[in-house]
Motif scaffolding. Structure first.
Motif, short mmCIF file in Angstrom:
data_model
loop_
_atom_site.label_atom_id
_atom_site.label_comp_id
_atom_site.label_asym_id
_atom_site.label_seq_id
_atom_site.Cartn_x
_atom_site.Cartn_y
_atom_site.Cartn_z
N ASP A 110 1.69 -21.46 -6.87
CA ASP A 110 2.29 -21.19 -5.26
C ASP A 110 1.75 -20.43 -4.49
O ASP A 110 1.73 -20.54 -3.78
N GLY A 111 -0.25 -19.68 -4.54
CA GLY A 111 -1.31 -19.06 -4.01
C GLY A 111 -0.80 -17.90 -4.13
O GLY A 111 -0.13 -17.64 -5.03
N GLY A 112 -1.92 -17.37 -3.51
CA GLY A 112 -2.36 -16.00 -4.15
C GLY A 112 -3.65 -15.61 -4.34
O GLY A 112 -3.99 -14.58 -5.21
N LEU A 113 -4.45 -16.78 -4.73
CA LEU A 113 -5.44 -16.56 -5.88
C LEU A 113 -7.18 -16.39 -5.05
O LEU A 113 -7.60 -16.90 -5.38
N GLY A 114 -6.65 -16.34 -3.91
CA GLY A 114 -7.90 -16.73 -2.73
C GLY A 114 -8.70 -17.89 -3.04
O GLY A 114 -9.84 -18.09 -2.70
N GLN A 140 -1.49 -3.67 3.77
CA GLN A 140 -2.53 -5.46 3.37
C GLN A 140 -3.17 -4.79 2.48
O GLN A 140 -4.04 -4.03 2.18
N ARG A 141 -3.12 -5.92 1.44
CA ARG A 141 -4.74 -6.14 0.46
C ARG A 141 -5.65 -6.53 1.61
O ARG A 141 -6.45 -6.86 2.43
N SER A 142 -7.43 -5.66 0.62
CA SER A 142 -7.90 -5.84 0.80
C SER A 142 -8.60 -7.71 -0.21
O SER A 142 -7.96 -7.81 -0.42
N ASP A 143 -9.86 -8.52 1.37
CA ASP A 143 -10.16 -9.21 1.00
C ASP A 143 -10.86 -9.67 -0.39
O ASP A 143 -11.09 -10.61 -0.38
N ARG A 144 -11.09 -8.44 -0.75
CA ARG A 144 -12.04 -8.18 -1.68
C ARG A 144 -10.96 -8.62 -3.28
O ARG A 144 -10.96 -8.35 -5.03
N ALA A 145 -9.23 -8.37 -3.25
CA ALA A 145 -8.49 -8.51 -4.26
C ALA A 145 -8.55 -9.63 -4.74
O ALA A 145 -8.32 -10.47 -3.90
N VAL A 146 -8.33 -9.58 -6.27
CA VAL A 146 -8.05 -10.76 -6.83
C VAL A 146 -7.30 -11.08 -6.66
O VAL A 146 -7.15 -13.04 -6.05
N THR A 147 -5.77 -10.34 -6.27
CA THR A 147 -4.93 -11.34 -6.45
C THR A 147 -4.25 -11.08 -4.62
O THR A 147 -4.30 -9.73 -4.64
N CYS A 148 -3.58 -12.54 -4.23
CA CYS A 148 -3.06 -11.93 -2.83
C CYS A 148 -4.33 -11.18 -1.98
O CYS A 148 -3.36 -10.45 -1.23
N PRO A 149 -5.31 -11.64 -1.65
CA PRO A 149 -5.93 -11.01 -0.54
C PRO A 149 -5.56 -11.59 0.72
O PRO A 149 -5.38 -12.61 1.03
N THR A 150 -6.00 -10.37 1.38
CA THR A 150 -5.69 -9.75 2.25
C THR A 150 -3.25 -10.66 3.27
O THR A 150 -3.79 -10.26 4.12
N ALA A 151 -3.14 -10.22 1.73
CA ALA A 151 -1.74 -10.47 1.99
C ALA A 151 -1.02 -8.97 2.22
O ALA A 151 -1.31 -7.74 2.37
N TRP A 152 0.08 -8.63 2.73
CA TRP A 152 0.77 -8.16 3.13
C TRP A 152 2.08 -7.66 2.61
O TRP A 152 2.46 -8.98 1.80
N GLY A 153 2.32 -6.44 1.89
CA GLY A 153 3.36 -6.86 1.35
C GLY A 153 4.02 -4.93 0.61
O GLY A 153 3.37 -3.93 1.84
N LEU A 154 4.64 -4.38 -0.13
CA LEU A 154 5.05 -3.29 -0.22
C LEU A 154 4.42 -2.73 -1.03
O LEU A 154 3.47 -3.57 -2.02
N VAL A 155 4.40 -1.25 -1.93
CA VAL A 155 3.81 -0.81 -2.55
C VAL A 155 4.64 -0.83 -3.98
O VAL A 155 5.62 -1.38 -3.89
N GLY A 156 3.87 -1.72 -5.01
CA GLY A 156 4.09 -2.37 -6.17
C GLY A 156 3.57 -1.70 -7.30
O GLY A 156 2.60 -0.57 -7.07
N GLU A 157 4.01 -1.55 -8.51
CA GLU A 157 3.27 -1.00 -9.82
C GLU A 157 3.61 -1.39 -10.76
O GLU A 157 5.03 -1.40 -11.06
N HIS A 158 3.09 -1.87 -12.10
CA HIS A 158 3.97 -2.17 -13.34
C HIS A 158 4.64 -1.09 -14.27
O HIS A 158 4.15 0.07 -13.48
#
Length: 299
Positions: free
Chosen positions: A189-193, A128-146
């Motif tokens: 689509d949403g995800g920018l808080g 779960q991403r932090s509520d301070r994350a720029v993209t997808c704050p508080t959202a759940w997901g998998l491990v990702g990387e560019h």
């Protein structure tokens, strides 16, 4: 950064001041080329912070059309399978990841299903991403990387596990199907808080992978500040979240990517379970006959 060592080398030179200036300029011109093979190459992003560099790509479509960025990608569907022979570097161009997201420039990345437990009762790591994350704050997901410039899929996976989970001990890993094109306009689509002063166009060829950590590595997991919570969940629990708790995910594009990944993970776990039921001789026979051969998807 490689600039500091180059500056130091020039300053130690016995050349005249004019010669040293010219040498410095020539050496610094090589930095973009050197960063291609440097695994953590970065540059200053739009807000003045260091951002990782990503390599840009072009996608060749049937009929001769080529997609390099968001504009012109309308004919390519979200989660379209991307064969390896249709993707190529875009003349070696590299930009900070923020710039790629500003314009929707085509790049690569991975999404990783980290598994634990026996194949018949395996669990998947959710973050779960932090509520301070720029993209997808508080959202759940998998491990990702560019993916970094010139970095193969598997190398990106290993780096992601090292950087995102704090461990280097991987017992096994492998691809899940073929890479797909992930497309999301986060402003729509949403995800920018709720921030209306930002835009993000994500056009990423995404390879899905499964990973099993080495024994004991699970107890040493260390997460960065962007992760607020983490938990292990069965694929059945993940399916339930997809069906009834969609608001816990970043947006519908992320939801469909996870929905695409779950059956691939379940198919892999079924293969794991079947492999354990086979004897060593039968496993060797299938491996060498090509029945169990996995397709390598390195670019």
């Amino acid at each position: 950064s490689l600039e500091a060592p180059l500056r130091a080398m020039v300053s130690r030179s016995s050349a005249t001041a004019a010669d040293a200036t010219q040498v410095r300029r020539r050496l610094l011109c090589l930095l973009p080329l050197l960063s291609v093979s440097y695994p953590h190459a970065s540059a200053v992003g739009r807000e003045g912070a260091q951002e990782p560099l990503v390599e840009l790509y072009r996608l060749s479509l049937p009929g001769g059309a080529v997609v390099r960025e968001w504009v012109g990608s309308e004919a390519v569907a979200h989660l379209r399978p991307i064969p390896a022979d249709s993707l190529a570097p875009n003349a070696g161009a590299m930009v900070p990841i923020g710039a790629a997201h500003d314009r929707g420039l085509l790049h690569r990345g991975v999404w990783i299903g980290v598994l634990r437990g026996p194949a018949t009762a395996a669990e998947l790591l959710l973050l779960q991403r932090s509520d301070r994350a720029v993209t997808c704050p508080t959202a759940w997901g998998l491990v990702g990387e560019h993916s970094a410039p010139s970095e193969a899929w598997e190398s990106t996976v290993r780096r992601a596990v090292r950087e995102e989970l704090g461990v280097v001990d991987i017992a096994s890993l492998g691809p899940l199907g073929v890479p797909v094109l992930f497309k999301s306009n986060y402003s729509r689509d949403g995800g920018l808080g709720g921030r209306r002063d930002r835009t993000k166009l994500d056009l990423q060829v995404t390879a899905l992978y499964w990973v099993r950590l080495a024994e004991g590595a699970e107890s040493r997991l260390r997460f960065d500040a962007e992760v607020a919570r983490w938990r292990w969940a069965s694929t059945e629990a993940v399916r339930a979240m997809l069906a009834r708790e969609r608001s816990r995910l970043c947006n519908d594009k992320i939801r469909t990517l996870l929905d695409h990944a779950v059956p691939l993970l379940e198919a892999h776990l079924a293969e794991e379970a079947a492999g354990r039921r086979l004897g060593p001789g039968e496993r060797r026979r299938r491996r060498y006959s090509g029945e169990d051969r996995s397709r390598r998807l390195d670019v």
